[in-house]
Design a protein around this motif. Sequence first.
Motif, PDB file in Angstrom:
ATOM      1  N   UNK A 145       0.867  -1.202  -0.073  1.00  0.00           N
ATOM      2  CA  UNK A 145       0.024  -0.038   0.081  1.00  0.00           C
ATOM      3  C   UNK A 145       0.925   1.023   0.101  1.00  0.00           C
ATOM      4  N   UNK A 146       1.847   1.276   0.924  1.00  0.00           N
ATOM      5  CA  UNK A 146       2.653   2.558   0.933  1.00  0.00           C
ATOM      6  C   UNK A 146       3.450   2.760  -0.228  1.00  0.00           C
ATOM      7  N   UNK A 147       4.015   1.818  -1.095  1.00  0.00           N
ATOM      8  CA  UNK A 147       4.850   1.993  -2.136  1.00  0.00           C
ATOM      9  C   UNK A 147       3.903   2.394  -3.297  1.00  0.00           C
ATOM     10  N   UNK A 148       2.790   2.076  -3.269  1.00  0.00           N
ATOM     11  CA  UNK A 148       1.625   2.484  -4.509  1.00  0.00           C
ATOM     12  C   UNK A 148       1.279   4.001  -4.035  1.00  0.00           C
ATOM     13  N   UNK A 149       1.181   4.271  -2.929  1.00  0.00           N
ATOM     14  CA  UNK A 149       0.448   5.573  -2.688  1.00  0.00           C
ATOM     15  C   UNK A 149       1.687   6.760  -2.732  1.00  0.00           C
ATOM     16  N   UNK A 150       2.662   6.112  -2.161  1.00  0.00           N
ATOM     17  CA  UNK A 150       3.901   7.240  -1.762  1.00  0.00           C
ATOM     18  C   UNK A 150       5.254   6.820  -2.172  1.00  0.00           C
ATOM     19  N   UNK A 151       5.306   5.722  -2.436  1.00  0.00           N
ATOM     20  CA  UNK A 151       6.861   4.880  -2.775  1.00  0.00           C
ATOM     21  C   UNK A 151       7.529   4.727  -1.453  1.00  0.00           C
ATOM     22  N   UNK A 175      16.768  -6.771  -0.536  1.00  0.00           N
ATOM     23  CA  UNK A 175      15.907  -5.730  -0.824  1.00  0.00           C
ATOM     24  C   UNK A 175      16.003  -5.226  -2.127  1.00  0.00           C
ATOM     25  N   UNK A 176      17.002  -5.145  -2.713  1.00  0.00           N
ATOM     26  CA  UNK A 176      17.398  -4.980  -4.119  1.00  0.00           C
ATOM     27  C   UNK A 176      16.321  -5.712  -5.065  1.00  0.00           C
ATOM     28  N   UNK A 177      16.354  -7.143  -5.065  1.00  0.00           N
ATOM     29  CA  UNK A 177      15.369  -7.829  -5.691  1.00  0.00           C
ATOM     30  C   UNK A 177      13.840  -7.468  -5.488  1.00  0.00           C
ATOM     31  N   UNK A 178      13.570  -7.380  -4.067  1.00  0.00           N
ATOM     32  CA  UNK A 178      12.275  -6.784  -3.721  1.00  0.00           C
ATOM     33  C   UNK A 178      11.872  -5.678  -4.407  1.00  0.00           C
ATOM     34  N   UNK A 179      12.605  -4.792  -4.287  1.00  0.00           N
ATOM     35  CA  UNK A 179      12.085  -3.517  -4.738  1.00  0.00           C
ATOM     36  C   UNK A 179      12.291  -3.216  -6.436  1.00  0.00           C
ATOM     37  N   UNK A 180      13.126  -3.987  -7.009  1.00  0.00           N
ATOM     38  CA  UNK A 180      13.150  -4.162  -8.393  1.00  0.00           C
ATOM     39  C   UNK A 180      11.875  -4.626  -8.784  1.00  0.00           C
ATOM     40  N   UNK A 181      11.580  -5.591  -8.227  1.00  0.00           N
ATOM     41  CA  UNK A 181      10.248  -6.395  -8.717  1.00  0.00           C
ATOM     42  C   UNK A 181       8.954  -5.805  -8.395  1.00  0.00           C
ATOM     43  N   UNK A 182       8.834  -4.940  -7.353  1.00  0.00           N
ATOM     44  CA  UNK A 182       7.849  -4.215  -6.837  1.00  0.00           C
ATOM     45  C   UNK A 182       7.566  -2.925  -7.707  1.00  0.00           C
ATOM     46  N   UNK A 183       8.686  -2.321  -7.997  1.00  0.00           N
ATOM     47  CA  UNK A 183       8.507  -1.160  -8.768  1.00  0.00           C
ATOM     48  C   UNK A 183       8.230  -1.224 -10.115  1.00  0.00           C
ATOM     49  N   UNK A 184       8.857  -2.365 -10.574  1.00  0.00           N
ATOM     50  CA  UNK A 184       8.486  -2.701 -12.184  1.00  0.00           C
ATOM     51  C   UNK A 184       6.934  -3.239 -12.429  1.00  0.00           C
ATOM     52  N   UNK A 186       4.617  -1.906 -10.384  1.00  0.00           N
ATOM     53  CA  UNK A 186       3.724  -0.609 -10.288  1.00  0.00           C
ATOM     54  C   UNK A 186       3.524   0.237 -11.657  1.00  0.00           C
ATOM     55  N   UNK A 187       4.379   0.095 -12.472  1.00  0.00           N
ATOM     56  CA  UNK A 187       4.286   0.985 -13.600  1.00  0.00           C
ATOM     57  C   UNK A 187       2.997   0.802 -14.282  1.00  0.00           C
ATOM     58  N   UNK A 188       2.645  -0.283 -14.484  1.00  0.00           N
ATOM     59  CA  UNK A 188       1.118  -0.151 -15.213  1.00  0.00           C
ATOM     60  C   UNK A 188       0.085   0.353 -14.629  1.00  0.00           C
ATOM     61  N   UNK A 189       0.028   0.424 -13.356  1.00  0.00           N
ATOM     62  CA  UNK A 189      -1.095   0.868 -12.459  1.00  0.00           C
ATOM     63  C   UNK A 189      -0.789   2.452 -12.575  1.00  0.00           C
ATOM     64  N   UNK A 190       0.569   2.886 -12.496  1.00  0.00           N
ATOM     65  CA  UNK A 190       0.785   4.246 -12.431  1.00  0.00           C
ATOM     66  C   UNK A 190       0.448   5.017 -13.930  1.00  0.00           C
ATOM     67  N   UNK A 191       0.730   4.369 -15.041  1.00  0.00           N
ATOM     68  CA  UNK A 191       0.400   4.961 -16.266  1.00  0.00           C
ATOM     69  C   UNK A 191      -0.843   4.802 -16.439  1.00  0.00           C
ATOM     70  N   UNK A 194      -2.413   7.770 -14.621  1.00  0.00           N
ATOM     71  CA  UNK A 194      -1.959   9.208 -15.267  1.00  0.00           C
ATOM     72  C   UNK A 194      -0.822   9.860 -14.241  1.00  0.00           C
ATOM     73  N   UNK A 195      -0.238   9.214 -13.583  1.00  0.00           N
ATOM     74  CA  UNK A 195       0.629   9.896 -12.780  1.00  0.00           C
ATOM     75  C   UNK A 195       2.213   9.499 -13.443  1.00  0.00           C
ATOM     76  N   UNK A 196       2.425   8.827 -14.306  1.00  0.00           N
ATOM     77  CA  UNK A 196       3.473   8.881 -15.290  1.00  0.00           C
ATOM     78  C   UNK A 196       3.004   8.938 -16.817  1.00  0.00           C
TER      79      UNK A 196
END
Length: 248
Positions: A145-151, A175-184, A186-191, A194-196
């Motif tokens: 939730x926090x990463x989607x709302x506020x990174x 942590x590197x593998x965790x955040x690489x996966x979770x941030x990628x 999030x991209x479709x949701x963010x697009x 309209x926030x990307x």
Amino acid sequence: MPELTLLAWAALAAAAVIVGVSKAALPGANTLAIALFATALPAKESTGALLVLLIVGDGFALWLHRRHARLRALLPLIPAVLAGLLLGTAFLAFASDAWTRRVIGAILLLVVGVTLWRRRRAREETEAPGAGLLAAAAYGTLGGFTTMVANAAGPVMSMYFLAARFPMREFLGTAAWFFAGINLAKVPFSVALGIIDGQTLLMDLMLVPGVVAGALVGRWLLDRLDQRTFERIVIALTILGAVYLLAA
């Protein structure tokens, strides 16, 4: 390209450097980048713009720490994180900028409380069977939730990895593998939200050199940190970033 003041650009450039440092050596520093982005940009736009830079930083983190990851430890987190991402997406679809800012501040304040509580109990608690899965569900949902709302999953998951007593190198690699996966993810949701968009990407292109410089600084710092210093800095940066954002 968004029309920003010189002071706003300076804040964003500083945040980009912090992203690089955080990905290479000091995960808690990301909270400061969140605060600076949320101060310089509208709350929702700041989330999308920062996400792109975080993904760039993830690339450096994987390059530096890929051999030290404990990937099996991430498996219990996956269902909870996905649930948290969906909750965060639904929130962003309806929340105003004002509410988004308030939630960012409240989330980081909650993280500070969890941080202090977990650190106080970490040395004395003996987890019962199933407590590990319960912790994974709680931290994973809040992290998603926090990463989607506020990174802002960095402080949440940092506390999870510290509570699980990960050594410094395994902490950073996992942590590197965790955040690489979770941030990628999030991209479709963010697009879709309209926030990307093209303006976001153009602005981030100007800030990428700061991430690179920060990653190089972080790599230099990493060879000079021991486990205890690393943990103390992660906690201190988490608290400092949360207080700064709430005050701003």
